[in-house]
Each structure stands twice: as C-alpha cells, then as structure tokens.
Design a protein around this motif. Structure first.
Motif, short mmCIF file in Angstrom:
data_model
loop_
_atom_site.label_atom_id
_atom_site.label_comp_id
_atom_site.label_asym_id
_atom_site.label_seq_id
_atom_site.Cartn_x
_atom_site.Cartn_y
_atom_site.Cartn_z
N GLY A 1 0.88 -0.90 -0.05
CA GLY A 1 -0.07 0.15 0.14
C GLY A 1 0.83 1.13 0.20
O GLY A 1 0.40 2.16 -0.96
N ALA A 2 2.01 1.26 0.72
CA ALA A 2 2.82 2.58 0.50
C ALA A 2 3.54 2.84 -0.57
O ALA A 2 3.52 4.05 -1.00
CB ALA A 2 3.50 2.57 2.03
N THR A 3 4.14 1.54 -0.70
CA THR A 3 4.83 1.64 -2.41
C THR A 3 4.06 1.77 -3.41
O THR A 3 4.22 2.82 -3.93
CB THR A 3 4.74 0.27 -2.47
OG1 THR A 3 5.90 -0.27 -1.88
CG2 THR A 3 6.07 0.40 -3.14
N TYR A 4 2.52 2.14 -3.59
CA TYR A 4 1.70 2.48 -4.40
C TYR A 4 0.96 4.04 -3.87
O TYR A 4 1.28 4.72 -5.65
CB TYR A 4 0.70 1.32 -4.95
CG TYR A 4 -0.69 1.75 -5.61
CD1 TYR A 4 -0.01 1.92 -7.36
CD2 TYR A 4 -1.67 2.17 -5.10
CE1 TYR A 4 -0.70 2.08 -7.82
CE2 TYR A 4 -2.89 3.07 -6.35
CZ TYR A 4 -2.49 2.90 -8.17
OH TYR A 4 -2.69 3.00 -9.10
N GLN A 5 0.70 4.33 -3.15
CA GLN A 5 0.05 5.29 -3.13
C GLN A 5 0.84 6.56 -3.17
O GLN A 5 1.33 7.63 -3.00
CB GLN A 5 0.16 5.02 -1.43
CG GLN A 5 -1.39 6.58 -1.69
CD GLN A 5 -3.02 6.41 -1.81
OE1 GLN A 5 -3.35 5.52 -2.18
NE2 GLN A 5 -2.66 7.75 -1.75
N GLU B 1 -2.67 -14.51 0.58
CA GLU B 1 -3.06 -14.10 0.03
C GLU B 1 -3.10 -12.32 0.97
O GLU B 1 -3.38 -12.18 2.23
CB GLU B 1 -4.31 -13.53 -0.77
CG GLU B 1 -4.26 -13.11 -1.98
CD GLU B 1 -5.58 -13.53 -2.85
OE1 GLU B 1 -5.72 -12.95 -4.05
OE2 GLU B 1 -5.84 -14.39 -2.76
N VAL B 2 -1.94 -11.25 -0.20
CA VAL B 2 -2.08 -9.59 0.26
C VAL B 2 -2.53 -8.95 -0.75
O VAL B 2 -2.48 -8.63 -1.77
CB VAL B 2 -0.40 -9.36 -0.06
CG1 VAL B 2 0.19 -8.03 0.31
CG2 VAL B 2 0.80 -10.48 0.88
N ALA B 3 -3.39 -7.96 -0.16
CA ALA B 3 -4.10 -6.85 -0.11
C ALA B 3 -3.06 -5.75 0.63
O ALA B 3 -2.83 -5.79 1.55
CB ALA B 3 -5.42 -6.83 0.50
N ASP B 4 -3.60 -4.39 -0.70
CA ASP B 4 -2.25 -3.19 -0.25
C ASP B 4 -3.47 -2.74 0.90
O ASP B 4 -4.61 -3.20 0.74
CB ASP B 4 -3.07 -2.13 -1.49
CG ASP B 4 -1.79 -3.52 -2.55
OD1 ASP B 4 -1.68 -4.36 -2.51
OD2 ASP B 4 -2.15 -1.72 -4.02
N GLN B 5 -2.66 -2.49 2.12
CA GLN B 5 -3.15 -1.45 2.87
C GLN B 5 -2.48 -0.56 2.96
O GLN B 5 -1.11 -0.06 3.24
CB GLN B 5 -3.42 -2.40 3.64
CG GLN B 5 -3.64 -3.75 4.38
CD GLN B 5 -3.73 -4.14 5.29
OE1 GLN B 5 -3.22 -4.18 6.31
NE2 GLN B 5 -3.73 -5.98 4.85
N VAL B 6 -2.80 1.20 2.67
CA VAL B 6 -1.99 1.67 2.89
C VAL B 6 -2.18 2.31 4.16
O VAL B 6 -2.76 2.80 5.25
CB VAL B 6 -2.90 2.97 1.65
CG1 VAL B 6 -2.68 4.28 1.87
CG2 VAL B 6 -3.36 2.12 0.49
N PRO B 7 -1.29 2.91 4.54
CA PRO B 7 -0.37 2.87 5.79
C PRO B 7 -0.99 4.80 6.11
O PRO B 7 -0.81 5.59 4.65
CB PRO B 7 0.80 2.66 6.72
CG PRO B 7 1.38 2.58 4.76
CD PRO B 7 0.42 2.32 4.25
N SER B 8 -1.36 5.36 7.06
CA SER B 8 -1.24 6.48 7.35
C SER B 8 -0.45 7.40 7.12
O SER B 8 0.91 6.87 7.49
CB SER B 8 -2.28 6.80 8.05
OG SER B 8 -0.75 6.88 9.43
N THR B 9 0.17 8.95 6.89
CA THR B 9 1.19 9.53 6.80
C THR B 9 1.89 8.94 8.25
O THR B 9 2.85 9.00 8.10
CB THR B 9 0.26 10.74 6.74
OG1 THR B 9 0.12 10.85 5.55
CG2 THR B 9 2.62 11.57 6.57
N SER B 10 1.16 9.19 9.62
CA SER B 10 2.01 9.56 10.81
C SER B 10 2.89 7.48 10.53
O SER B 10 3.72 7.37 11.41
CB SER B 10 0.91 9.68 11.32
OG SER B 10 0.06 8.56 11.48
#
Length: 188
Positions: free
Chosen positions: A71-75, A175-184
């Motif tokens: 998620g961090a990589t994509y976002q 199975e891995v799904a994207d999880q976007v971490p918060s900026t903090s």
C-alpha cells in the motif's frame, strides 16, 4: 527573503529533516526481542511459548506487513511518480519526495518484517526465501527517492519486489492485499 516565503519553506524543512532522521535511524520490525516462556494455566495445561505463538500467526503477520508495504509503495511512490509529482518544477514536489522517501524506508522495513514472519510457516518460508536479495536491493532507494534521484527503473524495482512478495504469499495460501498506511505510520 519575505516572511511568507520563509513560512512556506518552514514545513518543508521540518518534513525533510524528519525524513532524514527517520531514514538514518534503525527501524525494527517490532517482532524481534520478544521472548516468552511456557507457563502453566489455571487448568494445568501449558500455555504456548513465544515461538509457538509466532508460528501460529506467521501468515497473518506476513499478510499485514506485506500489505502495508504494498500500500505504501503504490500510494506514495508509484502513483506520484506516474503522475509526474517528482519532476523538477512540479507543484508539491518537495512534499511528494519526502513522503516517497519515508514510504521507501517504511516499505523496506515492513518487507524485512514480513520475511521474518514468513519463517514461522514452512510453506511461506520456502516461497519467500528467494525474494530476500530483491528486498535487500530496496534498502537505499528511499534515500534516492528523497533526493529526487529516482528513475523509472528504481520505481519499477519497488513494484517488482512487491509483486513478487504478493505472488509468493498467494502460492503459500497467504493472499496479500494493499493496505495504505497513514502518513503518521510512515514516520513512526
């Protein structure tokens, strides 16, 4: 220099110095250093040890860490790069580069944690072992992103490693799904 220009540059300077500080400190996966001993419960049966607990939740932890990395990589790396936010003169370039640098360090850290988690599951461990060299190659790319020196090949390296980790997890039943971490979370 006028006061408004200094006020606009102050947040960027703070973010950049924070990114440099985070990039130079060692980040632990949070899974190391915790040990537990077997204990007896009220009913007289042995409670699981730390190693048994780690093995029990190996796939879950792997999926969580790999998902955050993806998620961090994509976002904050792939998407802004493709949108041209890292190019010279782009609006918000400095902030995008700082976030990309933080995301690069965060991704590397979470992928290393995912590999450690995978060691608790035999099938997952076998699937992830060949990816260690690719993950290690990402170590210095966060700095390259932060400095604005990243190329299409560097961004592609992040994408490729993430795709390989996802495929390895899928082949092992995790199975891995994207999880976007918060900026903090990136800075933490």
């Amino acid at each position: 220099m006028s006061r408004t220009v200094r006020l606009r540059r102050a947040p960027a300077a703070v973010l950049l110095s924070t990114a440099l500080l985070v990039g130079t400190t060692a980040c632990g996966s949070g899974d190391k250093g915790t040990t537990a001993t077997a204990s007896t419960t009220v009913t007289g049966t042995a409670a699981p040890t730390g190693a048994e607990e780690a093995q029990k939740f190996a796939k879950t932890r792997f999926v969580a860490n790999a998902g955050l990395a993806a998620g961090a990589t994509y976002q904050w790396i792939v998407k802004p790069f493709r949108e041209g936010r890292f190019k010279e003169g782009a609006d918000g370039r400095t902030f995008a580069l700082v976030k990309a640098g933080l995301a690069g360090a965060f991704t590397y850290n979470r992928l290393k944690a995912a590999v450690d988690n995978a060691k608790g599951d035999e099938l997952l461990s076998k699937a992830v072992v060949p990816l260690s060299a690719g993950i290690d190659s990402l170590k210095d790319l966060g700095t390259k992103l932060r400095k604005g020196e990243a190329s299409e090949a560097d961004v592609g390296a992040f994408e490729s490693v993430i795709d390989n980790v996802k495929d390895a997890g899928k082949s092992a039943g995790a199975e891995v799904a994207d999880q976007v971490p918060s900026t903090s979370e990136l800075g933490g």
